[in-house]
Design a protein around this motif. Sequence first.
Motif, PDB file in Angstrom:
ATOM      1  N   VAL A   5       0.859  -1.189   0.000  1.00 18.30           N
ATOM      2  CA  VAL A   5       0.000   0.000   0.000  1.00 18.30           C
ATOM      3  C   VAL A   5       0.888   1.230   0.000  1.00 18.30           C
ATOM      4  O   VAL A   5       1.842   1.326   0.787  1.00 18.30           O
ATOM      5  CB  VAL A   5      -0.924   0.035   1.231  1.00 18.30           C
ATOM      6  CG1 VAL A   5      -1.772   1.302   1.212  1.00 18.30           C
ATOM      7  CG2 VAL A   5      -1.820  -1.185   1.273  1.00 18.30           C
ATOM      8  N   ASN A   6       0.586   2.176  -0.882  1.00 17.52           N
ATOM      9  CA  ASN A   6       1.303   3.446  -0.918  1.00 17.52           C
ATOM     10  C   ASN A   6       0.420   4.501  -0.280  1.00 17.52           C
ATOM     11  O   ASN A   6      -0.682   4.776  -0.767  1.00 17.52           O
ATOM     12  CB  ASN A   6       1.633   3.834  -2.363  1.00 17.52           C
ATOM     13  CG  ASN A   6       2.440   5.121  -2.450  1.00 17.52           C
ATOM     14  OD1 ASN A   6       1.950   6.200  -2.162  1.00 17.52           O
ATOM     15  ND2 ASN A   6       3.687   4.998  -2.882  1.00 17.52           N
ATOM     16  N   VAL A   7       0.881   5.068   0.831  1.00 17.97           N
ATOM     17  CA  VAL A   7       0.149   6.145   1.489  1.00 17.97           C
ATOM     18  C   VAL A   7       0.926   7.438   1.255  1.00 17.97           C
ATOM     19  O   VAL A   7       2.034   7.611   1.764  1.00 17.97           O
ATOM     20  CB  VAL A   7      -0.022   5.884   2.997  1.00 17.97           C
ATOM     21  CG1 VAL A   7      -0.828   7.011   3.643  1.00 17.97           C
ATOM     22  CG2 VAL A   7      -0.713   4.538   3.242  1.00 17.97           C
ATOM     23  N   GLU A   8       0.346   8.314   0.450  1.00 13.09           N
ATOM     24  CA  GLU A   8       0.989   9.591   0.150  1.00 13.09           C
ATOM     25  C   GLU A   8       0.325  10.687   0.973  1.00 13.09           C
ATOM     26  O   GLU A   8      -0.892  10.865   0.909  1.00 13.09           O
ATOM     27  CB  GLU A   8       0.864   9.910  -1.341  1.00 13.09           C
ATOM     28  CG  GLU A   8       1.556  11.211  -1.730  1.00 13.09           C
ATOM     29  CD  GLU A   8       0.894  11.892  -2.913  1.00 13.09           C
ATOM     30  OE1 GLU A   8       0.903  13.137  -2.945  1.00 13.09           O
ATOM     31  OE2 GLU A   8       0.356  11.184  -3.789  1.00 13.09           O
ATOM     32  N   TYR A   9       1.117  11.396   1.752  1.00 16.10           N
ATOM     33  CA  TYR A   9       0.541  12.433   2.594  1.00 16.10           C
ATOM     34  C   TYR A   9       1.538  13.564   2.817  1.00 16.10           C
ATOM     35  O   TYR A   9       2.718  13.412   2.561  1.00 16.10           O
ATOM     36  CB  TYR A   9       0.069  11.861   3.933  1.00 16.10           C
ATOM     37  CG  TYR A   9       1.122  11.159   4.772  1.00 16.10           C
ATOM     38  CD1 TYR A   9       1.654  11.758   5.900  1.00 16.10           C
ATOM     39  CD2 TYR A   9       1.562   9.876   4.443  1.00 16.10           C
ATOM     40  CE1 TYR A   9       2.588  11.100   6.688  1.00 16.10           C
ATOM     41  CE2 TYR A   9       2.491   9.223   5.210  1.00 16.10           C
ATOM     42  CZ  TYR A   9       3.005   9.832   6.337  1.00 16.10           C
ATOM     43  OH  TYR A   9       3.950   9.188   7.117  1.00 16.10           O
ATOM     44  N   VAL A  10       1.035  14.659   3.237  1.00 11.80           N
ATOM     45  CA  VAL A  10       1.699  15.961   3.374  1.00 11.80           C
ATOM     46  C   VAL A  10       1.862  16.578   1.986  1.00 11.80           C
ATOM     47  O   VAL A  10       1.051  17.394   1.551  1.00 11.80           O
ATOM     48  CB  VAL A  10       3.048  15.913   4.105  1.00 11.80           C
ATOM     49  CG1 VAL A  10       3.543  17.341   4.317  1.00 11.80           C
ATOM     50  CG2 VAL A  10       2.943  15.201   5.448  1.00 11.80           C
ATOM     51  N   SER A  11       2.934  16.196   1.250  1.00  9.79           N
ATOM     52  CA  SER A  11       3.157  16.668  -0.133  1.00  9.79           C
ATOM     53  C   SER A  11       2.931  18.169  -0.279  1.00  9.79           C
ATOM     54  O   SER A  11       2.406  18.641  -1.288  1.00  9.79           O
ATOM     55  CB  SER A  11       2.253  15.892  -1.109  1.00  9.79           C
ATOM     56  OG  SER A  11       2.564  14.522  -1.078  1.00  9.79           O
ATOM     57  N   ALA A  12       3.294  18.913   0.762  1.00 10.28           N
ATOM     58  CA  ALA A  12       3.155  20.371   0.704  1.00 10.28           C
ATOM     59  C   ALA A  12       4.181  20.957  -0.253  1.00 10.28           C
ATOM     60  O   ALA A  12       5.301  20.447  -0.384  1.00 10.28           O
ATOM     61  CB  ALA A  12       3.357  20.970   2.097  1.00 10.28           C
ATOM     62  N   ASN A  13       3.806  22.040  -0.947  1.00 10.90           N
ATOM     63  CA  ASN A  13       4.762  22.714  -1.818  1.00 10.90           C
ATOM     64  C   ASN A  13       5.983  23.142  -1.006  1.00 10.90           C
ATOM     65  O   ASN A  13       5.841  23.746   0.059  1.00 10.90           O
ATOM     66  CB  ASN A  13       4.134  23.951  -2.458  1.00 10.90           C
ATOM     67  CG  ASN A  13       3.068  23.589  -3.474  1.00 10.90           C
ATOM     68  OD1 ASN A  13       3.032  22.472  -3.975  1.00 10.90           O
ATOM     69  ND2 ASN A  13       2.189  24.533  -3.763  1.00 10.90           N
ATOM     70  N   PRO A  14       7.187  22.850  -1.483  1.00 10.81           N
ATOM     71  CA  PRO A  14       8.399  23.170  -0.706  1.00 10.81           C
ATOM     72  C   PRO A  14       8.791  24.636  -0.850  1.00 10.81           C
ATOM     73  O   PRO A  14       9.894  24.971  -1.294  1.00 10.81           O
ATOM     74  CB  PRO A  14       9.439  22.235  -1.330  1.00 10.81           C
ATOM     75  CG  PRO A  14       8.993  22.090  -2.742  1.00 10.81           C
ATOM     76  CD  PRO A  14       7.486  22.121  -2.718  1.00 10.81           C
ATOM     77  N   THR A  15       7.868  25.501  -0.466  1.00 10.34           N
ATOM     78  CA  THR A  15       8.120  26.938  -0.589  1.00 10.34           C
ATOM     79  C   THR A  15       8.186  27.633   0.765  1.00 10.34           C
ATOM     80  O   THR A  15       8.174  28.854   0.839  1.00 10.34           O
ATOM     81  CB  THR A  15       7.031  27.598  -1.453  1.00 10.34           C
ATOM     82  OG1 THR A  15       5.745  27.251  -0.932  1.00 10.34           O
ATOM     83  CG2 THR A  15       7.131  27.131  -2.896  1.00 10.34           C
ATOM     84  N   GLY A  16       8.232  26.838   1.833  1.00  7.23           N
ATOM     85  CA  GLY A  16       8.300  27.411   3.162  1.00  7.23           C
ATOM     86  C   GLY A  16       8.131  26.339   4.211  1.00  7.23           C
ATOM     87  O   GLY A  16       7.904  25.163   3.881  1.00  7.23           O
ATOM     88  N   PRO A  17       8.229  26.702   5.474  1.00  5.84           N
ATOM     89  CA  PRO A  17       8.078  25.715   6.546  1.00  5.84           C
ATOM     90  C   PRO A  17       6.644  25.205   6.631  1.00  5.84           C
ATOM     91  O   PRO A  17       5.716  25.792   6.073  1.00  5.84           O
ATOM     92  CB  PRO A  17       8.473  26.505   7.802  1.00  5.84           C
ATOM     93  CG  PRO A  17       8.193  27.927   7.455  1.00  5.84           C
ATOM     94  CD  PRO A  17       8.467  28.059   5.991  1.00  5.84           C
ATOM     95  N   MET A  18       6.462  24.112   7.348  1.00  3.33           N
ATOM     96  CA  MET A  18       5.140  23.539   7.536  1.00  3.33           C
ATOM     97  C   MET A  18       4.311  24.455   8.438  1.00  3.33           C
ATOM     98  O   MET A  18       4.767  24.872   9.503  1.00  3.33           O
ATOM     99  CB  MET A  18       5.247  22.164   8.201  1.00  3.33           C
ATOM    100  CG  MET A  18       6.038  21.143   7.411  1.00  3.33           C
ATOM    101  SD  MET A  18       5.168  20.593   5.938  1.00  3.33           S
ATOM    102  CE  MET A  18       3.784  19.758   6.682  1.00  3.33           C
ATOM    103  N   HIS A  19       3.076  24.754   8.001  1.00  2.00           N
ATOM    104  CA  HIS A  19       2.195  25.520   8.887  1.00  2.00           C
ATOM    105  C   HIS A  19       1.065  24.625   9.371  1.00  2.00           C
ATOM    106  O   HIS A  19       0.941  23.459   8.964  1.00  2.00           O
ATOM    107  CB  HIS A  19       1.692  26.798   8.199  1.00  2.00           C
ATOM    108  CG  HIS A  19       0.896  26.573   6.950  1.00  2.00           C
ATOM    109  ND1 HIS A  19      -0.312  25.922   6.923  1.00  2.00           N
ATOM    110  CD2 HIS A  19       1.142  26.947   5.667  1.00  2.00           C
ATOM    111  CE1 HIS A  19      -0.793  25.904   5.700  1.00  2.00           C
ATOM    112  NE2 HIS A  19       0.078  26.524   4.903  1.00  2.00           N
ATOM    113  N   VAL A  20       0.251  25.139  10.270  1.00  2.42           N
ATOM    114  CA  VAL A  20      -0.767  24.314  10.918  1.00  2.42           C
ATOM    115  C   VAL A  20      -1.765  23.770   9.908  1.00  2.42           C
ATOM    116  O   VAL A  20      -2.377  22.718  10.129  1.00  2.42           O
ATOM    117  CB  VAL A  20      -1.475  25.107  12.034  1.00  2.42           C
ATOM    118  CG1 VAL A  20      -2.392  26.181  11.462  1.00  2.42           C
ATOM    119  CG2 VAL A  20      -2.261  24.175  12.953  1.00  2.42           C
ATOM    120  N   GLY A  21      -1.921  24.434   8.769  1.00  2.00           N
ATOM    121  CA  GLY A  21      -2.819  23.931   7.746  1.00  2.00           C
ATOM    122  C   GLY A  21      -2.368  22.601   7.162  1.00  2.00           C
ATOM    123  O   GLY A  21      -3.181  21.825   6.654  1.00  2.00           O
TER     124      GLY A  21
END
Length: 581
Positions: free
Chosen positions: A121-137
């Motif tokens: 099983v491939n679970v893909e998560y977060v994958s936020a654009n790498p344009t800044g630190p992680m925010h609460v969203g």
Amino acid sequence: MDIFALFTTRVTEALLADHPELGADLLSRVVVEPPRDPAHGDLSTNAAMVVAKPLGKNPREVAAALVERFKADSDVTSVEVAGPGFINFRLATPILHKVLKAIGEQKDAYGKSNLGKGERVNVEYVSANPTGPMHVGHTRGAVFGDALASLMAYSGYDVTREYYINDTGGQTIILGQSALLRYREALGETIEIPSGFYPGDYLIPVGKALAAEYGASLLEKPEQEAVLIAREAALAEMMELIKSDLAQLNIHHDVFFSERTLHGQGGDIQTTLDWLREEGMVYQGLLEAPKGKTPDDWEEREQTLFRAKDFGDDTDRALVKSDGSYTYFAADIAYHRNKYLRGFKHMVNVLGADHSGYVKRLQAAVKAVSQGEADIDVRICQLVRLLKNGEPFKMSKRSGDLVLLSDVVEEVGADATRFMLLFRRNDASMDFDFAVVKEQTRDNPVFYVQYAHARACSIFRTAERDVPGLDFSAPALANAEVELLTSAADLELIRLLAAWPRTVSAAAVAHEPHRIAFYVHELAAAFHGFWAKGKDDHSLRFVNAADPKLTLARLALVDAVRQVIRNGLGILGVSAPEELS
């Protein structure tokens, strides 16, 4: 020991004994579960209603025959037909004692199963654009995806945790331009950050690093070349920052997949489009204007289109933009074909609330590229409203007005952050109230559960003090006379412990880790309730110096509660402290 699985097997065997012609597919629909009303018994099954129609019989007639068979079962004290054909069972006390013994024997393995049969099983998560630190969203999806991956691994799946890096496209060029400004600042220039750029202070170190490496030489290069150099430095730094932020919540991915590898000559996108054409899944055609668009603001032109409607989507999808570049969806198709070719026939994508429109198109893409062999579950995490002084924070990565993941973790801790974000369905919006999360009261769910584990540990320390010489080592607990546990309070707690394996399996099948959070909270409440009863009724005390045998049996029960809470918190990625300050 899973009593629900045990009785499912017994029920299907009883059906086959009377009706050997019944097929496996039909019998797979038979379930044994807790009745909606606990007053009706311990277990309930729909077996008679599943098989009645194929057998040409009335459900209550089939149920009555099954009841007769189970009247001889020594693990059942009563069995009866209810409603249109449900069968309700009441369990004998000895089988509940067997459950308690099984927990002591299996320990960390209690609740684990081979449900997944080792399927990948491939679970893909977060994958936020790498344009800044992680925010609460980003945090809710990160915690949800990580807990889901742990839940599925616990249930026998071979899980890969994956992060898709959006390292191409216009937002990365803006990142490079923003970093180049910080580079000029590091060289001593006074800068103004234009609207639409990334103004956050997190790019200042990137600018300083560029200045240290290149001196003033980037100023002599063509701007486009300098921006690309700055972009690469910024992307690398942002990914390290993101990994560091995620590590604060003990989130670590197995694979970081670069979108950039899908682009370029001979890249996966072109290969995928060529394959889709060969399979007749791509054509040149016109798209209707989207809803809300008027003829004045919609350009009707011939486009390269994917036959998404053939695979369940609402409309066909464009793959190439007017400038000849690929659409985001073209990259999505190529990426998911890449997953399939890597051997994943089961995929889970965890996306934010602004991606709810992607569900059908991704399902269509996976169905197409796998020719129906693979499946994908797209889980949408709704918004989190972070409250402070009664007012929600506003977040904007470009404005620099960020509520960072690291800020939340620093304020309330990783355990509270994870548990609270999992103590609600992922598809329901939620408020994250700092005041509640920091309270040490029963109104704070994570404290309430962790306190139950700490209280269980404390009871053992009390036993050591009040019953000196009592052996409550693991072998002694394994041989405790748990048959002495016959009070309603004892049996109620054991019944709840018996529900753990079924809870895990059901949560894994539904891809709903919040069920684990709900369960451990319910178990904690039952345990705290038992402890409170002991204050008024000395016969229910966990430690009774006058009765060492009963004390040892109760300690075996306490140890089982402690073990199952620890197992549940482990899936959620939350610690189980032995003491709370």
